[in-house]
Design a protein around this motif. Structure first.
Motif, PDB file in Angstrom:
ATOM      1  N   UNK A 160       0.848  -1.186   0.000  1.00 11.95           N
ATOM      2  CA  UNK A 160       0.000   0.000   0.000  1.00 11.95           C
ATOM      3  C   UNK A 160       0.885   1.238   0.000  1.00 11.95           C
ATOM      4  N   UNK A 161       0.871   2.006  -1.096  1.00  9.72           N
ATOM      5  CA  UNK A 161       1.652   3.237  -1.192  1.00  9.72           C
ATOM      6  C   UNK A 161       0.742   4.438  -0.933  1.00  9.72           C
ATOM      7  N   UNK A 162       1.300   5.640  -1.052  1.00 10.50           N
ATOM      8  CA  UNK A 162       0.492   6.847  -0.876  1.00 10.50           C
ATOM      9  C   UNK A 162      -0.619   6.932  -1.897  1.00 10.50           C
ATOM     10  N   UNK A 163      -0.391   6.351  -3.076  1.00 10.89           N
ATOM     11  CA  UNK A 163      -1.345   6.490  -4.175  1.00 10.89           C
ATOM     12  C   UNK A 163      -2.011   5.166  -4.548  1.00 10.89           C
ATOM     13  N   UNK A 164      -2.129   4.285  -3.586  1.00 11.25           N
ATOM     14  CA  UNK A 164      -2.789   3.005  -3.844  1.00 11.25           C
ATOM     15  C   UNK A 164      -1.806   1.852  -3.869  1.00 11.25           C
ATOM     16  N   UNK A 165      -2.299   0.661  -4.217  1.00 10.79           N
ATOM     17  CA  UNK A 165      -1.478  -0.544  -4.192  1.00 10.79           C
ATOM     18  C   UNK A 165      -0.544  -0.609  -5.389  1.00 10.79           C
ATOM     19  N   UNK A 166       0.689  -1.034  -5.105  1.00  6.25           N
ATOM     20  CA  UNK A 166       1.712  -1.188  -6.140  1.00  6.25           C
ATOM     21  C   UNK A 166       2.417  -2.527  -5.949  1.00  6.25           C
ATOM     22  N   UNK A 167       3.017  -3.044  -7.058  1.00  4.29           N
ATOM     23  CA  UNK A 167       3.793  -4.279  -6.981  1.00  4.29           C
ATOM     24  C   UNK A 167       5.201  -3.979  -6.495  1.00  4.29           C
ATOM     25  N   UNK A 168       5.660  -4.785  -5.539  1.00  2.92           N
ATOM     26  CA  UNK A 168       7.040  -4.693  -5.068  1.00  2.92           C
ATOM     27  C   UNK A 168       7.723  -6.001  -5.415  1.00  2.92           C
ATOM     28  N   UNK A 169       8.698  -5.944  -6.320  1.00  2.00           N
ATOM     29  CA  UNK A 169       9.384  -7.155  -6.780  1.00  2.00           C
ATOM     30  C   UNK A 169      10.593  -7.428  -5.887  1.00  2.00           C
ATOM     31  N   UNK A 170      10.472  -8.477  -5.087  1.00  2.00           N
ATOM     32  CA  UNK A 170      11.602  -8.929  -4.279  1.00  2.00           C
ATOM     33  C   UNK A 170      12.530  -9.762  -5.159  1.00  2.00           C
ATOM     34  N   UNK A 171      13.719 -10.007  -4.701  1.00  2.00           N
ATOM     35  CA  UNK A 171      14.617 -10.908  -5.424  1.00  2.00           C
ATOM     36  C   UNK A 171      14.928 -12.108  -4.537  1.00  2.00           C
ATOM     37  N   UNK A 172      15.378 -13.167  -5.157  1.00  3.13           N
ATOM     38  CA  UNK A 172      15.682 -14.389  -4.416  1.00  3.13           C
ATOM     39  C   UNK A 172      16.721 -14.092  -3.336  1.00  3.13           C
ATOM     40  N   UNK A 173      16.375 -14.448  -2.108  1.00  2.00           N
ATOM     41  CA  UNK A 173      17.308 -14.226  -0.996  1.00  2.00           C
ATOM     42  C   UNK A 173      17.286 -12.800  -0.464  1.00  2.00           C
ATOM     43  N   UNK A 174      16.135 -12.129  -0.567  1.00  2.00           N
ATOM     44  CA  UNK A 174      16.003 -10.775  -0.015  1.00  2.00           C
ATOM     45  C   UNK A 174      16.371 -10.780   1.467  1.00  2.00           C
ATOM     46  N   UNK A 175      17.165  -9.791   1.882  1.00  2.90           N
ATOM     47  CA  UNK A 175      17.662  -9.750   3.257  1.00  2.90           C
ATOM     48  C   UNK A 175      16.768  -8.896   4.154  1.00  2.90           C
ATOM     49  N   UNK A 176      16.821  -9.190   5.432  1.00  2.00           N
ATOM     50  CA  UNK A 176      16.087  -8.395   6.406  1.00  2.00           C
ATOM     51  C   UNK A 176      16.678  -6.979   6.457  1.00  2.00           C
ATOM     52  N   UNK A 177      15.809  -5.976   6.388  1.00  2.00           N
ATOM     53  CA  UNK A 177      16.265  -4.588   6.404  1.00  2.00           C
ATOM     54  C   UNK A 177      16.638  -4.039   5.047  1.00  2.00           C
TER      55      UNK A 177
END
Length: 371
Positions: free
Chosen positions: A285-302
């Motif tokens: 949920x962004x300021x202007x509605x829902x958007x796709x967030x593309x993670x990558x394999x092995x995304x790290x905490x933080x």
């Protein structure tokens, strides 16, 4: 004080120009002034030294005598030395540096408003985070002052005034503090030199009445906390028929999801550990509605993902800031037998042995520090 050199007191060289001496005195007199250091005996002592030094070095004739014969030579100088401390008005000296509007009773009387109140008005306005980002029309309600019709803004029932008994019409009084006397604005007449003989019944001598004001105000997009917005001619009414300005001080409420930093917005995105491992594409949920967030394999905490032009519109340039989504990986608090079996199989598939740490070369580890 006899052992102190006047040049050392003002912290200037012996070949300092008149302007340099004047600037040094102004700086140090402000620093050690008793009004700013009440109860500080050391500051009072320094203030006295600074004034004595300037009375000498600020006078060409006395300075020449001092440079030739020292302090002893000043004892025979015309004017009887340093007797000029009585009724010393620091504001008048500063006026010679900054103009009459800087301070002191004399400057205040010259700059006195013709009305009994300031013409500009300040009010506070609290807005929600989203309203500050996208702007919104709000109704402003406040009070303004305008001259009392009954007394024409004088505050006097019959329009008459009499000489102030406290200051004798001078608008100033002399008040002694320790070794010096100060010229101050008369507290009874507020520097007017006159007082009202009989107060106006309608305004009780104030000289003004109040009026409730209400109008629609459009909050600009991108306003930030602490911003002061000026609205022309929405302030108090003067005797000459002109209006002052209204200043609206903006206070923005904090949001539960978004944190602002300039035109950028930060948000935390909680994801499950498997989503980080698989590098899924998730909805946020962004300021202007829902958007796709593309993670990558092995995304790290933080780890942070930046979405350009999803921040706040700059109030001046109209350019959009960024949205910075920071991932927070959530781990399971408990697992059942089936999940434990599956996780062990997954662990083995990565050649990770039970009860052993993961071997990693020092070179690979150091490279990871800079990612």
């Amino acid at each position: 004080m006899a052992s102190l050199d006047y040049y050392e007191i003002l912290e200037v060289s012996r070949d300092a120009s008149d302007d340099e001496i004047k600037k040094a005195f102004r700086k140090m007199a402000l620093k050690y002034h008793p009004d700013r250091n009440q109860g500080d005996k050391e500051a009072e002592k320094k203030f006295k030294e600074v004034n004595e030094a300037y009375q000498c070095l600020g006078d060409r004739e006395k300075r020449n005598i001092y440079d030739t014969y020292g302090k002893d030579g000043l004892n025979g100088a015309s004017g009887g030395g340093f007797g000029g401390f009585e009724d010393f008005d620091l504001g008048d000296i500063f006026s010679s540096f900054f103009g009459d509007g800087f301070g002191g009773a004399t400057g205040q009387r010259r700059q006195r408003n013709l009305d009994n109140y300031p013409l500009d008005v300040e009010i506070g306005l609290t807005v929600n985070f989203k309203d500050a980002v996208f702007g919104k029309e709000k109704e402003l309600k406040y009070k303004i002052k305008k001259p009392c019709k009954a007394c024409d803004g004088s505050g006097s029932k019959d329009g008459k005034k009499e000489t102030c008994p406290t200051c004798g019409g001078r608008g100033q009084i002399s008040q002694r503090r320790g070794f010096m006397s100060y010229i101050q604005t008369c507290p009874t007449c507020k520097g007017e030199g006159e007082i009202i003989k009989e107060k106006c019944i309608k305004c009780n001598g104030l000289g003004y009445e109040e009026e409730n004001i209400s109008f629609k105000f459009s909050i600009p997009k991108g306003v930030d906390n602490g911003l002061k917005i000026r609205i022309a001619e929405k302030g108090n009414l003067s005797k000459d028929g002109s209006y002052g300005d209204l200043y609206v001080n903006i206070r923005v409420k904090e949001d539960s999801k978004f944190v602002r930093n300039g035109d950028d917005v930060y948000m935390e995105v909680p994801i499950f550990v498997t989503q980080a491992i698989l590098g899924e594409t998730i909805k946020i949920e962004t300021l202007r509605g829902k958007k796709d967030l593309e993670l990558h394999v092995g995304t790290k905490d933080g780890e942070q993902f930046i979405l350009e032009n999803e921040g706040i519109e700059n109030i001046r340039t109209k350019k959009l800031g960024r949205l910075i989504a920071q991932v927070s990986i959530k781990m399971p608090k408990k697992i059942d037998e089936k999940q434990e079996k599956l996780l062990k199989e997954l662990q083995e598939s990565f050649n990770v042995k039970n009860n052993e740490i993961i071997e990693e070369s020092l070179f690979d580890k150091i490279k990871g520090w800079f990612k």
